[in-house]
Design a protein around this motif. Structure first.
Motif, PDB file in Angstrom:
ATOM      1  N   ILE A  71      17.701 -51.258 -19.714  1.00 17.24           N
ATOM      2  CA  ILE A  71      18.882 -51.178 -20.583  1.00 17.24           C
ATOM      3  C   ILE A  71      19.522 -52.552 -20.720  1.00 17.24           C
ATOM      4  N   ARG A  72      19.579 -53.289 -19.634  1.00 14.30           N
ATOM      5  CA  ARG A  72      20.174 -54.635 -19.654  1.00 14.30           C
ATOM      6  C   ARG A  72      19.363 -55.614 -20.507  1.00 14.30           C
ATOM      7  N   ALA A  73      18.086 -55.299 -20.731  1.00 19.47           N
ATOM      8  CA  ALA A  73      17.212 -56.186 -21.507  1.00 19.47           C
ATOM      9  C   ALA A  73      17.471 -56.095 -23.008  1.00 19.47           C
ATOM     10  N   GLY A  74      18.326 -55.160 -23.430  1.00 22.92           N
ATOM     11  CA  GLY A  74      18.688 -55.068 -24.838  1.00 22.92           C
ATOM     12  C   GLY A  74      17.710 -54.324 -25.709  1.00 22.92           C
ATOM     13  N   PRO A  75      17.402 -53.073 -25.389  1.00 23.60           N
ATOM     14  CA  PRO A  75      16.475 -52.297 -26.221  1.00 23.60           C
ATOM     15  C   PRO A  75      17.124 -51.924 -27.559  1.00 23.60           C
ATOM     16  N   SER A  76      16.325 -51.387 -28.462  1.00 24.33           N
ATOM     17  CA  SER A  76      16.853 -50.921 -29.745  1.00 24.33           C
ATOM     18  C   SER A  76      17.800 -49.733 -29.497  1.00 24.33           C
ATOM     19  N   LYS A  77      18.535 -49.351 -30.518  1.00 23.24           N
ATOM     20  CA  LYS A  77      19.477 -48.239 -30.384  1.00 23.24           C
ATOM     21  C   LYS A  77      18.745 -46.947 -30.001  1.00 23.24           C
ATOM     22  N   GLN A  79      15.799 -46.682 -28.520  1.00 23.33           N
ATOM     23  CA  GLN A  79      15.292 -46.824 -27.158  1.00 23.33           C
ATOM     24  C   GLN A  79      16.417 -46.662 -26.143  1.00 23.33           C
ATOM     25  N   ARG A  80      17.581 -47.202 -26.444  1.00 26.14           N
ATOM     26  CA  ARG A  80      18.738 -47.084 -25.549  1.00 26.14           C
ATOM     27  C   ARG A  80      19.116 -45.614 -25.360  1.00 26.14           C
ATOM     28  N   THR A  81      19.068 -44.842 -26.436  1.00 26.00           N
ATOM     29  CA  THR A  81      19.382 -43.410 -26.350  1.00 26.00           C
ATOM     30  C   THR A  81      18.369 -42.699 -25.467  1.00 26.00           C
ATOM     31  N   THR A  82      17.100 -42.992 -25.663  1.00 22.25           N
ATOM     32  CA  THR A  82      16.045 -42.393 -24.838  1.00 22.25           C
ATOM     33  C   THR A  82      16.224 -42.775 -23.375  1.00 22.25           C
ATOM     34  N   ILE A  83      16.444 -44.044 -23.120  1.00 23.68           N
ATOM     35  CA  ILE A  83      16.606 -44.527 -21.745  1.00 23.68           C
ATOM     36  C   ILE A  83      17.836 -43.879 -21.107  1.00 23.68           C
ATOM     37  N   GLY A  84      18.916 -43.778 -21.870  1.00 23.92           N
ATOM     38  CA  GLY A  84      20.132 -43.137 -21.350  1.00 23.92           C
ATOM     39  C   GLY A  84      19.888 -41.696 -20.959  1.00 23.92           C
ATOM     40  N   ALA A  85      19.167 -40.967 -21.797  1.00 19.84           N
ATOM     41  CA  ALA A  85      18.845 -39.570 -21.484  1.00 19.84           C
ATOM     42  C   ALA A  85      17.942 -39.492 -20.263  1.00 19.84           C
ATOM     43  N   LEU A  86      16.988 -40.421 -20.164  1.00 22.22           N
ATOM     44  CA  LEU A  86      16.085 -40.431 -19.017  1.00 22.22           C
ATOM     45  C   LEU A  86      16.835 -40.785 -17.732  1.00 22.22           C
ATOM     46  N   VAL A  87      17.821 -41.653 -17.817  1.00 21.83           N
ATOM     47  CA  VAL A  87      18.637 -41.982 -16.649  1.00 21.83           C
ATOM     48  C   VAL A  87      19.336 -40.725 -16.134  1.00 21.83           C
ATOM     49  N   VAL A  88      19.875 -39.912 -17.048  1.00 22.74           N
ATOM     50  CA  VAL A  88      20.529 -38.670 -16.634  1.00 22.74           C
ATOM     51  C   VAL A  88      19.525 -37.760 -15.916  1.00 22.74           C
ATOM     52  N   LEU A  89      18.330 -37.626 -16.485  1.00 24.04           N
ATOM     53  CA  LEU A  89      17.289 -36.806 -15.840  1.00 24.04           C
ATOM     54  C   LEU A  89      16.903 -37.377 -14.479  1.00 24.04           C
ATOM     55  N   ASP A  90      16.747 -38.686 -14.403  1.00 22.03           N
ATOM     56  CA  ASP A  90      16.327 -39.321 -13.152  1.00 22.03           C
ATOM     57  C   ASP A  90      17.405 -39.220 -12.069  1.00 22.03           C
ATOM     58  N   VAL A  91      18.670 -39.344 -12.449  1.00 17.33           N
ATOM     59  CA  VAL A  91      19.753 -39.187 -11.470  1.00 17.33           C
ATOM     60  C   VAL A  91      19.742 -37.761 -10.925  1.00 17.33           C
ATOM     61  N   HIS A  92      19.596 -36.801 -11.826  1.00 20.14           N
ATOM     62  CA  HIS A  92      19.523 -35.408 -11.390  1.00 20.14           C
ATOM     63  C   HIS A  92      18.323 -35.203 -10.463  1.00 20.14           C
ATOM     64  N   ALA A  93      17.175 -35.742 -10.836  1.00 16.65           N
ATOM     65  CA  ALA A  93      15.961 -35.608 -10.025  1.00 16.65           C
ATOM     66  C   ALA A  93      16.178 -36.198  -8.635  1.00 16.65           C
ATOM     67  N   LYS A  94      16.779 -37.358  -8.584  1.00 11.43           N
ATOM     68  CA  LYS A  94      17.060 -38.022  -7.305  1.00 11.43           C
ATOM     69  C   LYS A  94      18.013 -37.181  -6.459  1.00 11.43           C
ATOM     70  N   ASP A  95      19.060 -36.642  -7.083  1.00  9.44           N
ATOM     71  CA  ASP A  95      20.021 -35.800  -6.362  1.00  9.44           C
ATOM     72  C   ASP A  95      19.351 -34.547  -5.803  1.00  9.44           C
ATOM     73  N   VAL A  96      18.466 -33.934  -6.597  1.00 11.89           N
ATOM     74  CA  VAL A  96      17.732 -32.746  -6.135  1.00 11.89           C
ATOM     75  C   VAL A  96      16.899 -33.087  -4.906  1.00 11.89           C
ATOM     76  N   ILE A  97      16.205 -34.211  -4.957  1.00 18.44           N
ATOM     77  CA  ILE A  97      15.335 -34.607  -3.845  1.00 18.44           C
ATOM     78  C   ILE A  97      16.144 -34.929  -2.603  1.00 18.44           C
ATOM     79  N   PHE A  98      17.260 -35.665  -2.755  1.00 14.95           N
ATOM     80  CA  PHE A  98      18.109 -35.955  -1.597  1.00 14.95           C
ATOM     81  C   PHE A  98      18.629 -34.664  -0.975  1.00 14.95           C
TER      82      PHE A  98
END
Length: 157
Positions: A71-77, A79-98
């Motif tokens: 995200i810090r690398a400046g993706p397209s709009k 791509q930023r939306t996709t990455i943002g949605a994936l971050v939400v999924l990944d945070v949830h996944a990490k929380d489930v595993i913890f």
């Protein structure tokens, strides 16, 4: 539907061989979000079987940090939306595993695991590979309906 399914299949084939940050920006959002969930499911089940859940949580943390750097690398709009949605999924996944690691879960049949929304790339009734979604005792094929690229605020099964 066939076009979406083809995108999902292509993303599944490329995921193991491509750096995840490059993979994320190389495929349509729907494929990225669903296929990442399928590989998360596979990885969690492998970690459970090998009693490596705590170690796998470090992988999830690393993947999340890689997305933040992307995200810090400046993706397209888009791509930023996709990455943002994936971050939400990944945070949830990490929380489930913890949570599962803290509870000492070690079995793929444990309710704490089967109550999660899980994705599998398996044969359907026509012997064709398809994405299947499971939660507890429910199993249904992913419909390959185009949903667009949108940000997610929470994860709900």
């Amino acid at each position: 539907r066939e076009a979406v399914r083809a995108c999902v299949e292509a993303a599944i084939k490329r995921y193991p061989d491509q750096q995840r940050t490059k993979w994320v920006v190389s495929h349509p959002a729907m494929a990225v979000l669903n296929v990442s969930q399928a590989f998360w499911t596979m990885d969690v089940e492998s970690a459970l079987k090998d009693d490596q859940l705590v170690e796998y949580s470090a992988t999830l943390q690393s993947q999340l940090m890689d997305l933040i750097m992307l995200i810090r690398a400046g993706p397209s709009k888009a791509q930023r939306t996709t990455i943002g949605a994936l971050v939400v999924l990944d945070v949830h996944a990490k929380d489930v595993i913890f949570s599962m690691a803290d509870a000492g879960i070690r079995d793929v049949g444990a309710f704490e695991w089967i109550s999660q929304l899980r994705y599998y790339w398996e044969d359907d009734d026509t012997k064709r590979k398809n994405l299947w979604v499971r939660c507890v005792q429910t199993s249904f094929p992913y419909g390959c309906e185009y949903l667009g690229n949108s940000f997610r605020l929470v994860i709900t099964p």
